[in-house]
Design an enzyme around this catalytic site. Structure first.
Site, PDB file in Angstrom:
ATOM      1  N   LYS A 278       0.815  -1.212   0.000  1.00 26.98           N
ATOM      2  CA  LYS A 278       0.000   0.000   0.000  1.00 26.98           C
ATOM      3  C   LYS A 278       0.854   1.271   0.000  1.00 26.98           C
ATOM      4  O   LYS A 278       2.035   1.256   0.296  1.00 26.98           O
ATOM      5  CB  LYS A 278      -0.989  -0.035   1.171  1.00 26.98           C
ATOM      6  CG  LYS A 278      -2.070  -1.092   0.929  1.00 26.98           C
ATOM      7  CD  LYS A 278      -3.236  -1.002   1.860  1.00 26.98           C
ATOM      8  CE  LYS A 278      -4.324  -1.993   1.412  1.00 26.98           C
ATOM      9  NZ  LYS A 278      -5.466  -2.015   2.333  1.00 26.98           N
ATOM     10  N   ARG A 313      -3.392 -10.540   4.605  1.00 28.07           N
ATOM     11  CA  ARG A 313      -3.727 -10.556   3.170  1.00 28.07           C
ATOM     12  C   ARG A 313      -2.559  -9.976   2.384  1.00 28.07           C
ATOM     13  O   ARG A 313      -2.207  -8.803   2.574  1.00 28.07           O
ATOM     14  CB  ARG A 313      -5.009  -9.743   2.948  1.00 28.07           C
ATOM     15  CG  ARG A 313      -5.551  -9.755   1.544  1.00 28.07           C
ATOM     16  CD  ARG A 313      -6.856  -8.964   1.474  1.00 28.07           C
ATOM     17  NE  ARG A 313      -7.446  -8.988   0.138  1.00 28.07           N
ATOM     18  CZ  ARG A 313      -7.147  -8.119  -0.827  1.00 28.07           C
ATOM     19  NH1 ARG A 313      -6.266  -7.141  -0.594  1.00 28.07           N
ATOM     20  NH2 ARG A 313      -7.730  -8.212  -2.020  1.00 28.07           N
TER      21      ARG A 313
END
Length: 331
Positions: A278, A313
């Protein structure tokens, strides 16, 4: 209202009165008490309210056949043309299926299949297009493997087709606020769900997100959504929660949530953490290319496991699994 964040420890030398966290090998003897109108304070775990104590210590039930007392890796399989780091890589069914099987071989215990990009600025995808992308891939994976499969969707029709194709968990980034029919579908099907927090939709969520207190606001949202899901028939023990790192959050918001992850055990559900590649990892780690952010992603993931997160994840399954094995061995 007070909130209770266990100060998580590890190791065999547990003092008398130590409480195991969520049935795992982690434990705590103290909690940080948070309040919206008072400074934080540290108190002995023995002073916890009984309901909070029960939720913090209770062994989590298996989710889609996965042992929630052990860290688990969820492999990301985006069958989209525009996901932020891997869009277009898996747009053929056989290529996507092979990628899923490789992730299983590399150490993933569940594959998360998504047909709608939820990156910042992404537009909504029509249901038929999302079904066409996801259902055949899920069916192909299920034909060759008994690995757990989750469908990453906000839409009931997509979820229904995915379950029929062989998915075993519904993962909704909107926290079951986008499509009112999705939660009843999960309840009727009797499948586990993951409820995530997001402020706004993907197209606008990074337009100046604001919170009164990001940690407590996200906690309140997830606790309320879990109560609502339970009220319509989804078993609480089959609900996973996700604080939604990067979904309507600034870098400061993300870091505040990551520092306080253990607080969310008080809801009484397994925690999923999705930080892989991210933007904030690129900003802090000084890596502009998303595909080269595995080291930073793994560092944050291990910090999450240290606070008792049950599911991580990730895009980089093999690298994460290797790091997890070494982290566990040293602890």
């Amino acid at each position: 209202m007070s909130y209770y964040r266990p100060l998580v420890r590890h190791g065999d030398a547990r003092p008398e009165g130590a409480i195991h966290l969520a049935g795992s090998a982690l434990w705590f003897t103290e909690v940080e008490v948070l309040d919206r109108s008072a400074p934080p304070r540290i108190v002995p775990a023995g002073l916890l309210p009984e309901e909070i104590r029960f939720r913090l210590m209770s062994r989590r039930a298996a989710i889609a056949g996965l042992d929630m007392t052990q860290p688990q890796i969820m492999g990301i399989l985006n069958v989209t043309p525009d996901s932020f780091s891997d869009g277009g890589q898996f747009d053929e069914v056989d290529v996507a299926c092979d990628a899923a099987l490789q992730m299983v071989a590399d150490g993933a215990s569940i594959i998360d299949v998504g047909g709608e990009s939820t990156r910042p600025g992404a537009a909504e995808v029509e249901e038929l297009a999302e079904i066409t992308r996801t259902a055949p891939v899920i069916a192909a994976i299920r034909d060759q493997s008994d690995v757990a499969i989750s469908i990453d969707t906000r839409k009931a029709t997509v979820g229904m087709e995915a379950l029929e194709a062989g998915a075993s968990l519904i993962n909704d980034v909107s926290g079951f606020t986008f499509d009112a029919a999705l939660a009843p579908l999960a309840a009727q099907a009797g499948v586990p769900v993951c409820v995530m927090h997001a402020q706004g939709d993907p197209k606008t969520m990074q337009d100046n997100p604001h919170y009164e207190n990001v940690v407590l606001d996200v906690y309140d949202f997830l606790a309320a959504q879990v109560d609502q899901l339970e009220a319509i028939g989804v078993l609480r023990e089959q609900i996973v929660i996700d604080p939604g790192i990067g979904f309507g959050k600034t870098e400061a918001h993300n870091l505040a949530l990551l520092r306080n992850l253990s607080l969310f055990h008080g809801i009484g559900c397994p925690i999923l953490l999705g930080v892989s590649r991210k933007r904030f990892i690129g900003a802090i780690g000084k890596e502009p290319q998303a595909a080269r952010r595995a080291p930073g992603s793994i560092a944050v993931g291990l910090a999450g496991f240290a606070q008792g997160v049950q599911l991580l994840r990730v895009h980089d399954v093999a690298e994460t699994a290797q790091a997890l094995r070494l982290w566990q061995a040293t602890r």
